[in-house]
Each structure stands twice: as C-alpha cells, then as structure tokens.
Scaffold this active site. Structure first.
Site, PDB file in Angstrom:
ATOM      1  N   ASP A 198      -0.540  42.561 -36.263  1.00 60.87           N
ATOM      2  CA  ASP A 198      -0.843  43.986 -36.732  1.00 60.87           C
ATOM      3  C   ASP A 198       0.466  44.447 -37.503  1.00 60.87           C
ATOM      4  O   ASP A 198       1.537  44.162 -37.221  1.00 60.87           O
ATOM      5  CB  ASP A 198      -0.999  44.889 -35.621  1.00 60.87           C
ATOM      6  CG  ASP A 198      -1.179  46.326 -35.992  1.00 60.87           C
ATOM      7  OD1 ASP A 198      -2.006  46.919 -36.489  1.00 60.87           O
ATOM      8  OD2 ASP A 198      -0.119  47.118 -35.763  1.00 60.87           O
ATOM      9  N   TYR A 239       5.939  50.247 -41.541  1.00 65.08           N
ATOM     10  CA  TYR A 239       6.955  49.286 -40.834  1.00 65.08           C
ATOM     11  C   TYR A 239       7.889  48.794 -41.779  1.00 65.08           C
ATOM     12  O   TYR A 239       7.627  47.630 -42.496  1.00 65.08           O
ATOM     13  CB  TYR A 239       6.518  47.965 -40.093  1.00 65.08           C
ATOM     14  CG  TYR A 239       5.419  48.608 -39.154  1.00 65.08           C
ATOM     15  CD1 TYR A 239       5.555  50.017 -38.598  1.00 65.08           C
ATOM     16  CD2 TYR A 239       4.350  47.862 -38.662  1.00 65.08           C
ATOM     17  CE1 TYR A 239       4.433  50.361 -37.584  1.00 65.08           C
ATOM     18  CE2 TYR A 239       3.309  48.343 -37.751  1.00 65.08           C
ATOM     19  CZ  TYR A 239       3.483  49.676 -37.142  1.00 65.08           C
ATOM     20  OH  TYR A 239       2.454  50.132 -36.226  1.00 65.08           O
ATOM     21  N   LYS A 298      -2.442  49.118 -42.376  1.00 64.52           N
ATOM     22  CA  LYS A 298      -2.912  50.628 -42.095  1.00 64.52           C
ATOM     23  C   LYS A 298      -2.930  51.528 -43.402  1.00 64.52           C
ATOM     24  O   LYS A 298      -2.264  50.815 -44.534  1.00 64.52           O
ATOM     25  CB  LYS A 298      -1.825  51.388 -41.216  1.00 64.52           C
ATOM     26  CG  LYS A 298      -1.838  50.851 -39.788  1.00 64.52           C
ATOM     27  CD  LYS A 298      -1.164  51.189 -38.718  1.00 64.52           C
ATOM     28  CE  LYS A 298      -1.079  50.256 -37.377  1.00 64.52           C
ATOM     29  NZ  LYS A 298      -0.313  49.333 -37.535  1.00 64.52           N
ATOM     30  N   VAL A 308       2.973  48.900 -25.133  1.00 65.54           N
ATOM     31  CA  VAL A 308       2.564  48.596 -23.779  1.00 65.54           C
ATOM     32  C   VAL A 308       3.925  48.933 -22.973  1.00 65.54           C
ATOM     33  O   VAL A 308       3.684  49.161 -21.733  1.00 65.54           O
ATOM     34  CB  VAL A 308       2.076  47.146 -23.520  1.00 65.54           C
ATOM     35  CG1 VAL A 308       3.198  46.129 -23.827  1.00 65.54           C
ATOM     36  CG2 VAL A 308       1.351  47.156 -22.230  1.00 65.54           C
ATOM     37  N   ASN A 330       5.869  51.465 -23.481  1.00 69.59           N
ATOM     38  CA  ASN A 330       6.406  52.827 -23.842  1.00 69.59           C
ATOM     39  C   ASN A 330       7.784  52.913 -24.650  1.00 69.59           C
ATOM     40  O   ASN A 330       8.709  53.603 -23.848  1.00 69.59           O
ATOM     41  CB  ASN A 330       6.539  53.386 -22.563  1.00 69.59           C
ATOM     42  CG  ASN A 330       5.087  54.162 -22.001  1.00 69.59           C
ATOM     43  OD1 ASN A 330       4.377  53.595 -21.188  1.00 69.59           O
ATOM     44  ND2 ASN A 330       4.315  54.864 -22.706  1.00 69.59           N
ATOM     45  N   SER A 331       7.968  52.104 -25.428  1.00 68.44           N
ATOM     46  CA  SER A 331       9.043  52.150 -26.531  1.00 68.44           C
ATOM     47  C   SER A 331      10.235  51.541 -25.679  1.00 68.44           C
ATOM     48  O   SER A 331      11.247  51.756 -26.060  1.00 68.44           O
ATOM     49  CB  SER A 331       9.411  53.615 -26.900  1.00 68.44           C
ATOM     50  OG  SER A 331       8.219  54.088 -27.655  1.00 68.44           O
ATOM     51  N   GLY A 332      10.044  50.955 -24.606  1.00 67.04           N
ATOM     52  CA  GLY A 332      11.226  50.024 -23.808  1.00 67.04           C
ATOM     53  C   GLY A 332      11.197  50.818 -22.503  1.00 67.04           C
ATOM     54  O   GLY A 332      11.997  49.963 -21.771  1.00 67.04           O
TER      55      GLY A 332
END
Length: 339
Positions: free
Chosen positions: A55, A60, A84, A234, A236-238
């Site tokens: 993805d 990015y 995207k 997954v 949550n940003s770390g």
C-alpha cells in the site's frame, strides 16, 4: 497464528488480498529521512519474506514512496498494489498547511521539491491515477483509495459527484480491480458505504487492540454490504509497539489516558508471556470483514520481527483477561489459539 500468505476475496471482484501487507509511509521519510538504498533494502526484505500486497500513496514522501516501490517491484510479478487519490503533487507551490509539523518543517523528510494540492474532482482523480502509474512505473494498480478527504473538509456529496464517479468508471472499464477510501476515522467511510458501491476501505488506527469503536456501526455495515477492510496503523502510530511516555498516538505524543490504557494492556500481555506487538498485530485479523493488516518499517529487520509477532502463539486466556479488565470490547472477535 495467521498464515500471512492466506488470501481473502474482495467482494465480487477478481481481486484477493493476502492477510499481511506492507505499508510504505515510513520509507517515504515519515518523521525521519530514509535513504534510497535503505528503502530498497526494506522492500527487498518484505518481498523475500513473501509479502505480496503493498500500500502506498502520493502523500507518502510526496511521491517518494511510490517511486521507491516502483523501483523495488520492477520485474517482479504477483503483487497487489493499492495507492490513493485526492492529493496532486506540484513543484511550483508552497507546502500545504497539512504537510507541516508544529515546528514548520514538512512531516515527510525528503529532498523532493514536490508539494501537495488537494483535488477530489473527477479530473483530479484521473490525473492522480496517471501520475501514480508513472511514479510506480507500472501499467496498472489493483486498488485506488480516496485519501483523507476529511483533512480539508471535503464531504460525502462532493466525493460522490467527483472522485467516486471517476473510480467507478475506472473499475467498470477494468482499469482497476477495486476502489474505496483510506482514512483515520470510520464515520465518513460509513456514510460513503451507504451512498455508493465500494469494495473496501483502509482504516488506519481505529480498529486496534487499543480501540474498537467501529464494532458498533461501521464493521457491521461492511459485513452487510460485503465490503472488506484493510487495517493500517495497527500499533496506533507506535503507542502499542512501545507504550512509554513520549510514544506517538495518532501521529502526535500520546495523551495520558491513551498511554495508561496501552500500559495496562501491555501488563496483561506480559503476564501471559506475549509481546504486546504480537497481540496488537493478530487482534484485528479475527474480525470477518478484515481482509488484511499492514505492517511497515524503516529497516529490513522490522519485517522479520513483525512476521515473528504474527507467528507468536497468543493464549485464549490473554483475550479473556483483557475483556474481563474492560481493556477490550466484550463483543470483539478474537483469534482462536491452535489446540
């Protein structure tokens, strides 16, 4: 334990996705620079580990991640790619405010002069698609996702009249296999499902071991419409990878309440001898509408580390204790331990 190569059919399309995919935001220089050779090493490690779903997005690294991915996959066959639409890249404009950190620097640490402008119109989506194909150096991508329209206040009605019309046309023509949207919230995707014929959504950070709010409305709606979900963010940003003061949550320093909840979850995992990362990575895959979970990383070693977490045995007693301690929604499906 989950087989990362097992595949899930996406609705009535010809597309299926493996249970584990690779997200490219970090190798696009998110928060810190990633040299080209390092990005290629990470992507080689992902390919050699058997990952076949990637993805990416123009956002990015302002096109850099797409270029890295195009270089890494050149000559390779059998991969699925999602990218995207909604942000176009130009060199003749200043950074958009959404690109900037509180200190005024761009969030993606890359050398490119490209900056973003938002465009969710029919023509803008068609242009975004063509630009991504060039950066990826491919003839086609499998999935296109409307990216973060809520970041600039674009509503469902506007999307349905522009971006949706373009994506529906591309799918009907066989140019792409599937389309949907990718966001860090579930409420707008729920609106979109009710308005159109979508195949899948990428939900980042909202259905995790830390929070399960989509269980009540969004995920049942997906099940009723045969819409699949890819889970990003997954950890949550770390925060779920390392629950310590200063850890990130939603791309910012974690508030005290979120940190305390993550540390309580970690304590339960520790009592059962399971790394919190293993529980966090495996948990979303238990829900029947979740097709795939994305891992990511800036160094090759992170790929094998995440695969090890996926293979880690998590006892049923861990999930039971999390629910008993009100640290996990009682209605949340959980992985079934072998034996």
């Amino acid at each position: 334990m989950t087989d990362p190569a097992a595949r899930v059919q996406i609705g009535t399309t010809e597309l299926s996705l493996p249970r584990l995919g690779f997200g490219t935001a970090p190798i696009g220089g998110l928060y810190e620079p990633v040299p080209d050779e390092q990005a290629q090493a990470v992507l080689r490690a992902a390919w050699q580990a058997g990952l076949r779903y990637f993805d990416t997005a123009p956002w990015y690294g302002y096109g850099t991640a797409e270029e890295h991915l195009g270089q890494a996959l050149h000559g390779q066959e059998g991969s699925a790619i999602s990218t995207k639409v909604g942000r176009l890249l130009r060199e003749d404009i200043p950074p958009h405010p959404t690109q900037l950190e509180p200190d005024g620097t761009r969030g993606f640490k890359v050398r490119t002069a490209r900056n973003v402008t938002y465009d969710y119109s029919y023509d803008g989506v068609m242009r975004s698609h063509e630009d991504s194909l060039k950066r990826l150096n491919v003839d086609r991508v499998d999935i296109l996702l409307i990216h973060d329209p809520d970041a600039v206040g674009v509503g469902t009605r506007e999307l349905m009249g522009g971006a949706y019309r373009a994506l529906h046309e591309l799918r009907e023509q066989g140019v792409i296999h599937a389309f949907g949207a990718g966001m860090n919230q579930w409420q707008m995707p729920a609106e979109l499902i009710r308005e159109g014929d979508f195949d899948l959504f990428l939900l980042a950070g909202r259905y995790t071991l830390l929070e399960q709010e989509p269980l009540r409305e969004f995920l049942p709606l997906c099940a009723a419409r045969d819409v699949k979900v890819v889970i990003g963010g997954v950890f949550n940003s770390g925060l779920l990878a390392s629950p310590h003061p200063g850890a990130r949550y939603n791309y910012a320093p974690a508030p005290d309440a979120a940190l305390a909840r993550a540390q309580a979850i970690q304590a339960v995992c520790t009592r059962h001898g399971v790394p919190i990362q293993a529980a966090a990575l495996q948990f979303p895959l238990a829900h029947p509408v979740v097709a795939s979970v994305l891992i990511a990383g800036r160094v090759p070693e992170r790929v094998e580390e995440n695969l090890a977490f996926l293979r880690t045995s998590v006892p049923a007693a861990l999930w039971e204790e999390l629910k008993a301690e009100d640290l996990l929604d009682a209605a949340a499906p959980v992985p079934v331990s072998p034996g």
